[in-house]
Design a protein around this motif. Sequence first.
Motif, PDB file in Angstrom:
ATOM      1  N   ILE A 181      -3.324   2.898   8.461  1.00  0.00           N
ATOM      2  CA  ILE A 181      -2.256   3.872   8.223  1.00  0.00           C
ATOM      3  C   ILE A 181      -2.231   4.260   6.746  1.00  0.00           C
ATOM      4  CG2 ILE A 181       0.206   4.332   8.449  1.00  0.00           C
ATOM      5  CD1 ILE A 181       0.289   2.047  10.519  1.00  0.00           C
ATOM      6  N   ILE A 182      -2.282   5.552   6.490  1.00  0.00           N
ATOM      7  CA  ILE A 182      -2.302   6.062   5.120  1.00  0.00           C
ATOM      8  C   ILE A 182      -1.005   6.804   4.814  1.00  0.00           C
ATOM      9  CG2 ILE A 182      -3.493   7.526   3.454  1.00  0.00           C
ATOM     10  CD1 ILE A 182      -5.193   5.216   4.314  1.00  0.00           C
ATOM     11  N   GLY A 183      -0.415   6.494   3.665  1.00  0.00           N
ATOM     12  CA  GLY A 183       0.795   7.171   3.230  1.00  0.00           C
ATOM     13  C   GLY A 183       1.349   6.492   1.991  1.00  0.00           C
ATOM     14  N   PRO A 184       2.373   7.070   1.365  1.00  0.00           N
ATOM     15  CA  PRO A 184       3.013   6.443   0.206  1.00  0.00           C
ATOM     16  C   PRO A 184       3.499   5.042   0.547  1.00  0.00           C
ATOM     17  CG  PRO A 184       3.702   8.713   0.395  1.00  0.00           C
ATOM     18  CD  PRO A 184       2.938   8.409   1.640  1.00  0.00           C
ATOM     19  N   MET A 185       3.044   4.048  -0.214  1.00  0.00           N
ATOM     20  CA  MET A 185       3.257   2.642   0.120  1.00  0.00           C
ATOM     21  C   MET A 185       4.408   2.023  -0.671  1.00  0.00           C
ATOM     22  SD  MET A 185      -0.779   2.155   0.016  1.00  0.00           S
ATOM     23  CE  MET A 185      -0.768   3.629  -0.999  1.00  0.00           C
ATOM     24  N   VAL A 186       5.394   1.513   0.056  1.00  0.00           N
ATOM     25  CA  VAL A 186       6.524   0.839  -0.574  1.00  0.00           C
ATOM     26  C   VAL A 186       6.063  -0.485  -1.180  1.00  0.00           C
ATOM     27  CG1 VAL A 186       8.778  -0.189  -0.179  1.00  0.00           C
ATOM     28  CG2 VAL A 186       8.169   1.929   0.977  1.00  0.00           C
ATOM     29  N   LEU A 195      -6.405  -1.423  -0.230  1.00  0.00           N
ATOM     30  CA  LEU A 195      -7.472  -0.443  -0.421  1.00  0.00           C
ATOM     31  C   LEU A 195      -7.279   0.294  -1.736  1.00  0.00           C
ATOM     32  CD1 LEU A 195      -9.798   1.488   0.484  1.00  0.00           C
ATOM     33  CD2 LEU A 195      -8.049   2.843   1.660  1.00  0.00           C
ATOM     34  N   PHE A 196      -6.067   0.776  -1.985  1.00  0.00           N
ATOM     35  CA  PHE A 196      -5.794   1.516  -3.215  1.00  0.00           C
ATOM     36  C   PHE A 196      -5.920   0.611  -4.444  1.00  0.00           C
ATOM     37  CE2 PHE A 196      -4.499   4.611  -0.236  1.00  0.00           C
ATOM     38  CZ  PHE A 196      -4.413   5.830  -0.891  1.00  0.00           C
ATOM     39  N   THR A 197      -5.509  -0.632  -4.318  1.00  0.00           N
ATOM     40  CA  THR A 197      -5.644  -1.575  -5.432  1.00  0.00           C
ATOM     41  C   THR A 197      -7.104  -1.800  -5.771  1.00  0.00           C
ATOM     42  OG1 THR A 197      -3.594  -2.712  -4.846  1.00  0.00           O
ATOM     43  CG2 THR A 197      -5.152  -3.917  -6.222  1.00  0.00           C
ATOM     44  N   ASN A 198      -7.907  -2.091  -4.749  1.00  0.00           N
ATOM     45  CA  ASN A 198      -9.320  -2.374  -4.976  1.00  0.00           C
ATOM     46  C   ASN A 198     -10.062  -1.168  -5.537  1.00  0.00           C
ATOM     47  OD1 ASN A 198      -9.005  -4.979  -4.000  1.00  0.00           O
ATOM     48  ND2 ASN A 198      -9.614  -4.445  -1.919  1.00  0.00           N
ATOM     49  N   VAL A 199      -9.778   0.006  -4.971  1.00  0.00           N
ATOM     50  CA  VAL A 199     -10.465   1.210  -5.436  1.00  0.00           C
ATOM     51  C   VAL A 199     -10.034   1.564  -6.856  1.00  0.00           C
ATOM     52  CG1 VAL A 199     -10.689   3.707  -5.082  1.00  0.00           C
ATOM     53  CG2 VAL A 199     -10.870   2.146  -3.140  1.00  0.00           C
ATOM     54  N   SER A 200      -8.744   1.460  -7.142  1.00  0.00           N
ATOM     55  CA  SER A 200      -8.240   1.841  -8.469  1.00  0.00           C
ATOM     56  C   SER A 200      -8.738   0.932  -9.573  1.00  0.00           C
ATOM     57  CB  SER A 200      -6.707   1.866  -8.468  1.00  0.00           C
ATOM     58  OG  SER A 200      -6.183   0.565  -8.287  1.00  0.00           O
ATOM     59  N   THR A 201      -9.107  -0.300  -9.206  1.00  0.00           N
ATOM     60  CA  THR A 201      -9.602  -1.250 -10.213  1.00  0.00           C
ATOM     61  C   THR A 201     -11.125  -1.296 -10.269  1.00  0.00           C
ATOM     62  OG1 THR A 201      -9.341  -3.047  -8.588  1.00  0.00           O
ATOM     63  CG2 THR A 201      -7.546  -2.707 -10.151  1.00  0.00           C
ATOM     64  N   GLY A 202     -11.781  -0.353  -9.602  1.00  0.00           N
ATOM     65  CA  GLY A 202     -13.227  -0.240  -9.741  1.00  0.00           C
ATOM     66  C   GLY A 202     -14.045  -0.937  -8.678  1.00  0.00           C
ATOM     67  N   MET A 203     -13.683  -0.797  -7.420  1.00  0.00           N
ATOM     68  CA  MET A 203     -14.458  -1.402  -6.340  1.00  0.00           C
ATOM     69  C   MET A 203     -15.870  -0.817  -6.343  1.00  0.00           C
ATOM     70  SD  MET A 203     -13.427  -1.704  -2.306  1.00  0.00           S
ATOM     71  CE  MET A 203     -13.691   0.021  -1.864  1.00  0.00           C
ATOM     72  N   GLN A 254     -11.615   9.504  -5.255  1.00  0.00           N
ATOM     73  CA  GLN A 254     -11.515  10.880  -5.748  1.00  0.00           C
ATOM     74  C   GLN A 254     -10.060  11.293  -5.928  1.00  0.00           C
ATOM     75  OE1 GLN A 254     -13.770  12.831  -2.667  1.00  0.00           O
ATOM     76  NE2 GLN A 254     -15.729  12.578  -3.726  1.00  0.00           N
ATOM     77  N   ALA A 255      -9.203  10.880  -4.998  1.00  0.00           N
ATOM     78  CA  ALA A 255      -7.782  11.219  -5.098  1.00  0.00           C
ATOM     79  C   ALA A 255      -7.120  10.513  -6.274  1.00  0.00           C
ATOM     80  CB  ALA A 255      -7.066  10.845  -3.801  1.00  0.00           C
ATOM     81  N   LEU A 256      -7.602   9.321  -6.592  1.00  0.00           N
ATOM     82  CA  LEU A 256      -7.045   8.555  -7.715  1.00  0.00           C
ATOM     83  C   LEU A 256      -7.705   8.911  -9.043  1.00  0.00           C
ATOM     84  CD1 LEU A 256      -6.798   5.004  -6.053  1.00  0.00           C
ATOM     85  CD2 LEU A 256      -4.891   6.502  -6.664  1.00  0.00           C
ATOM     86  N   GLY A 257      -8.798   9.662  -8.983  1.00  0.00           N
ATOM     87  CA  GLY A 257      -9.504  10.046 -10.210  1.00  0.00           C
ATOM     88  C   GLY A 257     -10.311   8.921 -10.827  1.00  0.00           C
ATOM     89  N   ARG A 329      -0.909  10.352  -4.935  1.00  0.00           N
ATOM     90  CA  ARG A 329       0.107  10.900  -5.846  1.00  0.00           C
ATOM     91  C   ARG A 329       1.276   9.925  -6.001  1.00  0.00           C
ATOM     92  NH1 ARG A 329       4.406  14.799  -5.385  1.00  0.00           N
ATOM     93  NH2 ARG A 329       3.919  15.254  -3.200  1.00  0.00           N
ATOM     94  N   TYR A 330       1.682   9.295  -4.888  1.00  0.00           N
ATOM     95  CA  TYR A 330       2.770   8.321  -4.972  1.00  0.00           C
ATOM     96  C   TYR A 330       2.307   7.081  -5.734  1.00  0.00           C
ATOM     97  CZ  TYR A 330       6.656   5.322  -3.662  1.00  0.00           C
ATOM     98  OH  TYR A 330       7.751   4.482  -3.713  1.00  0.00           O
ATOM     99  N   TRP A 331       1.056   6.691  -5.535  1.00  0.00           N
ATOM    100  CA  TRP A 331       0.506   5.518  -6.236  1.00  0.00           C
ATOM    101  C   TRP A 331       0.583   5.715  -7.748  1.00  0.00           C
ATOM    102  CZ3 TRP A 331      -1.216   0.881  -4.379  1.00  0.00           C
ATOM    103  CH2 TRP A 331      -1.947   0.077  -5.248  1.00  0.00           C
ATOM    104  N   ARG A 332       0.218   6.911  -8.193  1.00  0.00           N
ATOM    105  CA  ARG A 332       0.292   7.203  -9.632  1.00  0.00           C
ATOM    106  C   ARG A 332       1.745   7.342 -10.079  1.00  0.00           C
ATOM    107  NH1 ARG A 332      -3.890  10.815  -8.039  1.00  0.00           N
ATOM    108  NH2 ARG A 332      -2.379  12.537  -8.097  1.00  0.00           N
ATOM    109  N   HIS A 333       2.569   7.920  -9.216  1.00  0.00           N
ATOM    110  CA  HIS A 333       3.983   8.128  -9.519  1.00  0.00           C
ATOM    111  C   HIS A 333       4.725   6.796  -9.668  1.00  0.00           C
ATOM    112  CE1 HIS A 333       8.084   9.793  -9.146  1.00  0.00           C
ATOM    113  NE2 HIS A 333       8.305   8.829  -8.263  1.00  0.00           N
ATOM    114  N   GLY A 334       4.384   5.850  -8.771  1.00  0.00           N
ATOM    115  CA  GLY A 334       5.120   4.577  -8.754  1.00  0.00           C
ATOM    116  C   GLY A 334       4.674   3.591  -9.776  1.00  0.00           C
TER     117      GLY A 334
END
Length: 334
Positions: A181-186, A195-203, A254-257, A329-334
């Motif tokens: 399930i993909i969406g803004p994560m509380v 997934l977002f943690t691993n990718v954002s830290t250079g998986m 790509q979405a996280l840059g 976008r929420y990941w960067r926002h939060g």
Amino acid sequence: MILITGATGLVGSHLLLRLLEDGHVVRALYRSPAKREAVRRLFAFYEKESLYAAIDWQQADITDIPSLEEAFVGIRQVYHCAALISFLPQDEARLRKVNIEGTANIVNLCLHHQVRKLCHVSSIAALGDLREGETVNTEVSEWNPEHHHSDYAISKYGAEMEVWRGVQEGLPAVVVSPGIIIGPMVDRNSGTATLFTNVSTGMAYYTEGTTAVVDVADVVDAMRLLMQSDSSGEKFILSGATYTFRQLATETAQALGVKPPHKRASRMLLSLAWRVDALLAFLGVKKRALSRASAEALHHTEAISAEKIETQFGFRFRPVADAILLAARYWRHG
């Protein structure tokens, strides 16, 4: 009044927002005050913070019956979203406690309080196993206990069995089985957030295994649709698209840059990795981080069909790529 278990999770928080937008009175279960504040931030992200004050919060644990008894007073519908997600061997007992025993408690209280309908959030992990000659996994695929399944899959399958028991005892209920399930994560510490943690830290590594992926908004819409329908005793797979794990990680990067994974992890490499991980855990060097089931799943390819809900209700899924962009976008926002 409607009750949501797991209201501070990814599905529960989005369902909570949608039901409030529709004017429903909702009682939301939570365990940690900090997670309530995380839900407030999610509402603010959607510019719906004014609805937050309408929530009837109830502190309760699905494994603690006394706290649940009070939460069920005056309830006519229940959305059971609470669950433990873990693929680590050391969490086997907790998975069974929360996912199976916790669901049994919810089912029993629904029966006792004569709740009109229950919607249970399961997982594609609890789908059946393909037999020889079969190529597509559907809601009627049969679970084979002789096959190797993760502890998480076993616990979610056991939870479904509790729901079907409730149906046999007279409880109207439906089950949804979403993919990833993909969406803004509380909560940034579990589920899709890893997934977002691993990718954002250079998986660096990727695999070509496949999985079903779905927008959280579609999960919420499907649950609401099924609860408003006459359907009972049925399960519905929710999948917006089939992704390779490489494709999913690449689009997320790509979405996280950030730089996407660029090294292929072969079956042999992952087979060695989970064994080394198990040995280091046995020696007390570290906690388990990779199980055999997780390693095998990363290379598993299987077609999973959501045709049933599409055909039976005319349901249409949103593009998963849009969900990834919003979650980033929420990941960067939060």
